[in-house]
Design a protein around this motif. Sequence first.
Motif, PDB file in Angstrom:
ATOM      1  N   SER A 229       0.845  -1.147   0.079  1.00  0.00           N
ATOM      2  CA  SER A 229      -0.100  -0.125   0.129  1.00  0.00           C
ATOM      3  C   SER A 229       0.860   1.280  -0.070  1.00  0.00           C
ATOM      4  N   LEU A 230       0.332   2.268  -0.559  1.00  0.00           N
ATOM      5  CA  LEU A 230       1.009   3.633  -0.474  1.00  0.00           C
ATOM      6  C   LEU A 230      -0.096   4.660  -0.231  1.00  0.00           C
ATOM      7  N   PRO A 231      -0.471   4.955   1.015  1.00  0.00           N
ATOM      8  CA  PRO A 231      -1.327   6.016   1.148  1.00  0.00           C
ATOM      9  C   PRO A 231      -0.891   7.284   1.127  1.00  0.00           C
ATOM     10  N   LEU A 232      -1.339   8.396   0.755  1.00  0.00           N
ATOM     11  CA  LEU A 232      -0.886   9.781   0.541  1.00  0.00           C
ATOM     12  C   LEU A 232      -1.944  10.660   1.060  1.00  0.00           C
ATOM     13  N   ARG A 233      -1.706  11.494   2.066  1.00  0.00           N
ATOM     14  CA  ARG A 233      -2.422  12.180   2.607  1.00  0.00           C
ATOM     15  C   ARG A 233      -2.170  13.857   2.639  1.00  0.00           C
ATOM     16  N   VAL A 234      -2.970  14.504   2.047  1.00  0.00           N
ATOM     17  CA  VAL A 234      -2.465  16.136   1.852  1.00  0.00           C
ATOM     18  C   VAL A 234      -3.761  17.202   2.770  1.00  0.00           C
TER      19      VAL A 234
ATOM     20  N   LEU B 134      -5.520  10.016  -0.752  1.00  0.00           N
ATOM     21  CA  LEU B 134      -5.487   8.758  -1.745  1.00  0.00           C
ATOM     22  C   LEU B 134      -4.886   7.494  -1.002  1.00  0.00           C
ATOM     23  N   ARG B 135      -5.718   6.276  -1.240  1.00  0.00           N
ATOM     24  CA  ARG B 135      -5.037   5.230  -0.409  1.00  0.00           C
ATOM     25  C   ARG B 135      -5.414   3.992  -1.305  1.00  0.00           C
ATOM     26  N   PRO B 136      -4.160   3.745  -2.092  1.00  0.00           N
ATOM     27  CA  PRO B 136      -4.063   2.707  -2.943  1.00  0.00           C
ATOM     28  C   PRO B 136      -3.369   1.555  -2.431  1.00  0.00           C
ATOM     29  N   SER B 137      -3.721   0.341  -2.652  1.00  0.00           N
ATOM     30  CA  SER B 137      -2.967  -1.105  -2.233  1.00  0.00           C
ATOM     31  C   SER B 137      -3.316  -2.002  -3.609  1.00  0.00           C
TER      32      SER B 137
END
Length: 243
Positions: free
Chosen positions: A173-178, A188-191
């Motif tokens: 997974s590679l979650p991104l929070r702004v 954006l929460r991709p896995s």
Amino acid sequence: MTRFRSMVFLLLSMGLGIAEDRLDEFESGFQEQESSSSPSVHASGEITTDAFDEALVEVMTLILLTGGAVSHEASQLRENGEPHLPLFRVDAGIQQVSDEIRGYDLGLQLGTAAFALDARWTRFREQNASRDLDLIQTHFLYRISGSRHFEIDLGLGAAWLRGEETRVGGSFSLPLRVWPWEHVGFELRPSWTGFEGVGLSDIESSILLKYEHIALQAGYRWIESEADVKGLSGPRAGICIYF
């Protein structure tokens, strides 16, 4: 008259079958690929070199070491309830896949500074279906954040797809929070998971409206399989609590 009743019964049975088969069809996509003799993607020729691999490892090591130090400093200044580097986070939501199918999810994250454990359970329920379909995901997170405005996580773990059968696969997974503003943020929460050679992608994009410890979520979740089956994608709304 008897023949007419038989035809009506047959049509109704077919209609119910169509309604009930959506989750079974999604699950069967992984089973169909198990016996496939098609070559794996990894069987293709190598395009990387030793020099490139070494450089990539060095860059990733630098990012990890620097990110950990930055996250540690940010966690010391973090106030309770801020969205970055939470000690405790709970998510709950509902997703509308179709008129017949809904998804209900519950998430939990426990962590300190750069390290955290994240788990998410989603149950897809179909009207008139004989069973539900569960997607369970767990990731160990390495969190990189220097302030409340930005965070990116690297996650490694496993996932389970449980329906008629239970399948297990590795997951990344590679979650991104702004958070450009105090009360408004974007996630954006991709896995990506592989179940016995078949890929499953789960990508969620959402906007969050936050007040103190609670945030309301609204967005879209894409759940797609590499198999030739309909995905389980749809709009999602939820609530998030930070500590």
